[in-house]
Design a protein around this motif. Structure first.
Motif, PDB file in Angstrom:
ATOM      1  N   ASP A 105      -0.536  -5.073  -0.970  1.00  0.00           N
ATOM      2  CA  ASP A 105      -1.115  -5.438   0.333  1.00  0.00           C
ATOM      3  C   ASP A 105      -1.487  -4.193   1.136  1.00  0.00           C
ATOM      4  N   HIS A 106      -1.340  -3.020   0.529  1.00  0.00           N
ATOM      5  CA  HIS A 106      -1.662  -1.769   1.211  1.00  0.00           C
ATOM      6  C   HIS A 106      -2.120  -0.753   0.172  1.00  0.00           C
ATOM      7  N   TYR A 124      -7.106   0.872   8.893  1.00  0.00           N
ATOM      8  CA  TYR A 124      -6.469   0.947  10.209  1.00  0.00           C
ATOM      9  C   TYR A 124      -6.139   2.391  10.573  1.00  0.00           C
ATOM     10  N   THR A 165      -4.176  -5.477   3.925  1.00  0.00           N
ATOM     11  CA  THR A 165      -4.749  -6.817   3.904  1.00  0.00           C
ATOM     12  C   THR A 165      -4.451  -7.601   5.170  1.00  0.00           C
ATOM     13  N   SER A 166      -3.503  -7.117   5.977  1.00  0.00           N
ATOM     14  CA  SER A 166      -3.141  -7.794   7.226  1.00  0.00           C
ATOM     15  C   SER A 166      -2.443  -6.801   8.130  1.00  0.00           C
ATOM     16  N   GLU A 167      -2.262  -7.174   9.376  1.00  0.00           N
ATOM     17  CA  GLU A 167      -1.533  -6.290  10.287  1.00  0.00           C
ATOM     18  C   GLU A 167      -0.096  -6.112   9.830  1.00  0.00           C
ATOM     19  N   ALA A 168       0.487  -7.170   9.261  1.00  0.00           N
ATOM     20  CA  ALA A 168       1.862  -7.074   8.764  1.00  0.00           C
ATOM     21  C   ALA A 168       1.976  -6.120   7.594  1.00  0.00           C
ATOM     22  N   GLY A 169       0.870  -5.887   6.890  1.00  0.00           N
ATOM     23  CA  GLY A 169       0.891  -5.007   5.739  1.00  0.00           C
ATOM     24  C   GLY A 169       0.767  -3.533   6.077  1.00  0.00           C
ATOM     25  N   ARG A 170       0.471  -3.200   7.325  1.00  0.00           N
ATOM     26  CA  ARG A 170       0.362  -1.801   7.724  1.00  0.00           C
ATOM     27  C   ARG A 170       1.706  -1.095   7.598  1.00  0.00           C
ATOM     28  N   TYR A 224      -9.440  -5.662   2.329  1.00  0.00           N
ATOM     29  CA  TYR A 224      -8.571  -4.648   2.926  1.00  0.00           C
ATOM     30  C   TYR A 224      -9.298  -4.008   4.103  1.00  0.00           C
ATOM     31  N   ASP A 225      -8.655  -3.987   5.259  1.00  0.00           N
ATOM     32  CA  ASP A 225      -9.238  -3.377   6.455  1.00  0.00           C
ATOM     33  C   ASP A 225      -8.602  -2.006   6.695  1.00  0.00           C
ATOM     34  N   HIS A 247       6.088  -6.191   0.806  1.00  0.00           N
ATOM     35  CA  HIS A 247       5.008  -5.227   1.046  1.00  0.00           C
ATOM     36  C   HIS A 247       5.051  -4.116  -0.008  1.00  0.00           C
TER      37      HIS A 247
END
Length: 410
Positions: free
Chosen positions: A221-222, A272, A279-284, A269-270, A191
């Motif tokens: 990813d973030h 949050y 790019t994913s929940e794991a990337g938060r 990219y979402d 990450h």
């Protein structure tokens, strides 16, 4: 210069917490923030608790030295173990921030993490992050961090444009942060975050688009994107006051935010949290989510803030005073406050409204519920979550988040 600490009641010399703070601790996640207060130079916009070698000269002696800082901070980690007693929790997140943590040797950061592992244990899926200045790392340094247990890294990119970096007094060269992402990936980091700042005086919309495109091209990813805040007492504030450079207005900040949302969402990219996309929940960033959700964390280092079970405290700011307290076997805490239930309710609203999931309407009082209904009618809150009992911001609501939250806490 660094901003002032808040007022508060004294912290006991041994750092002891009231029994109420530890009640039910096993049901709450625990994180650690480790503050490294050193910088090679001071950025013109910065009012964080950081110090250059020149600023420390003659004010802290050997106690303020970078060379023995890791040992001093490890002393506070051991103090945390004593204060938390038989607390059974393993540490879920570790975040090393600053300052520029990577001015320390990689081995020092690894030793600090090792102390947490030895004293508390790390959860099997623990998130372990450090911030880094792009010019302060190389492939060998990153490899040593990764081998030592770090699995997430955040690079301060700020901008891809040289003239913007110059206004911010950033010393790295354009292109270096993007290269760092590739080096971190090669070292095995799963990450990677890039920090961006928008609204710098002299920055154009096209400059901002170029920075976003450069960041996205690097493949983190973030991405974090923050509006520039001009803090009183900083060099940037003085330059604006003298008329050397113009102040950026709120409308420009809003336009830049919309550009960020457009570019980032198109690239997968979402959002949050209002200023953060992944790019994913794991990337938060799980560590920051601990803050936003009012979990427990111990902040070690000069000026660091902590929160455990409704007790919040903060350390003395100067590295010399911090080291002296620990050397004498005392807590470095400068003050603390016990949060009331009302304090905690208000803070939940302030923080959780910034999250994509929003805040439960059940936390709002009568006036706050009326304000939420108005915000819904004005297009600031989403209809679906509202019908399910939550206040969640729309894109327009994100632009006005501070105003919305002020109404909801009434």
């Amino acid at each position: 210069m660094p901003s002032a600490l808040p007022d508060g009641e004294p912290v006991p010399a041994d750092g002891a917490l009231p029994a109420s703070a530890l009640a039910g601790a096993a049901d709450r996640p625990l994180g650690f923030y480790l503050h490294v207060p050193y910088c090679a130079t001071r950025c013109g916009y910065c009012d964080f608790n950081t110090y250059t070698a020149t600023e420390l000269r003659g004010t802290g002696g050997v106690l303020a030295s970078r060379d023995n800082y890791a040992d001093t901070l490890i002393d506070e980690i051991r103090l945390a173990r004593k204060v938390l007693g038989d607390d059974p929790r393993e540490v879920r997140t570790v975040f090393v921030g600053g300052g520029t943590p990577t001015l320390l040797a990689a081995g020092d950061l690894v030793r600090m993490l090792g102390a947490i592992r030895d004293e508390f244990g790390l959860a099997a899926d623990a998130e372990v992050t450090t911030e880094a200045n792009p010019e302060s790392v190389d492939p060998a340094y990153l490899a040593e961090l990764r081998q030592g247990g770090f699995n997430r890294i955040s690079f301060g990119m700020q901008s891809a444009k040289q003239h913007v970096l110059r206004i911010l007094d950033r010393t790295h060269t354009p292109g270096r942060p993007e290269a760092c992402v590739a080096e971190a990936r090669a070292a095995g980091f799963a990450h990677v975050n890039l920090d961006l700042i928008y609204g710098t005086p002299g920055e154009s919309d096209d400059d901002w688009r170029a920075s976003l495109d450069a960041a996205l091209g690097a493949g983190p990813d973030h991405v974090s994107a923050y509006a520039l805040i001009v803090e009183e007492g900083t060099r940037l504030a003085r330059r604006i006051r003298r008329g050397e450079i113009p102040m950026t207005d709120d409308d420009v900040h809003a336009d830049r935010y919309l550009i960020a949302e457009e570019r980032l969402s198109a690239a997968g990219y979402d959002w949050y949290e209002v200023s953060n996309w992944a790019t994913s929940e794991a990337g938060r960033c799980l560590h920051n989510e601990l803050y936003w959700r009012g979990a427990d964390w111990w902040g070690a280092g000069p000026g660091a803030h902590s929160h455990v079970g409704g007790v919040r405290w903060w350390n003395v700011k100067h590295p010399g005073a911090y080291a002296a307290a620990l050397a004498e076997g005392r807590s470095p805490g400068a003050g603390r406050e016990l949060l009331s239930e009302e304090d905690r309710r208000v803070e939940r609203i302030l923080l959780e409204l910034r999250l994509r999931e929003g805040v439960p309407l059940s936390l709002l009082r009568e006036d706050g519920l009326k304000a939420a209904h108005r915000a819904l009618s004005d297009g600031l809150l989403q209809r679906g979550p509202y019908d399910e009992g939550r206040a969640a911001l729309t894109l327009r609501g994100r632009l006005l988040a501070d105003a919305v939250v002020r109404d909801l806490v009434d």
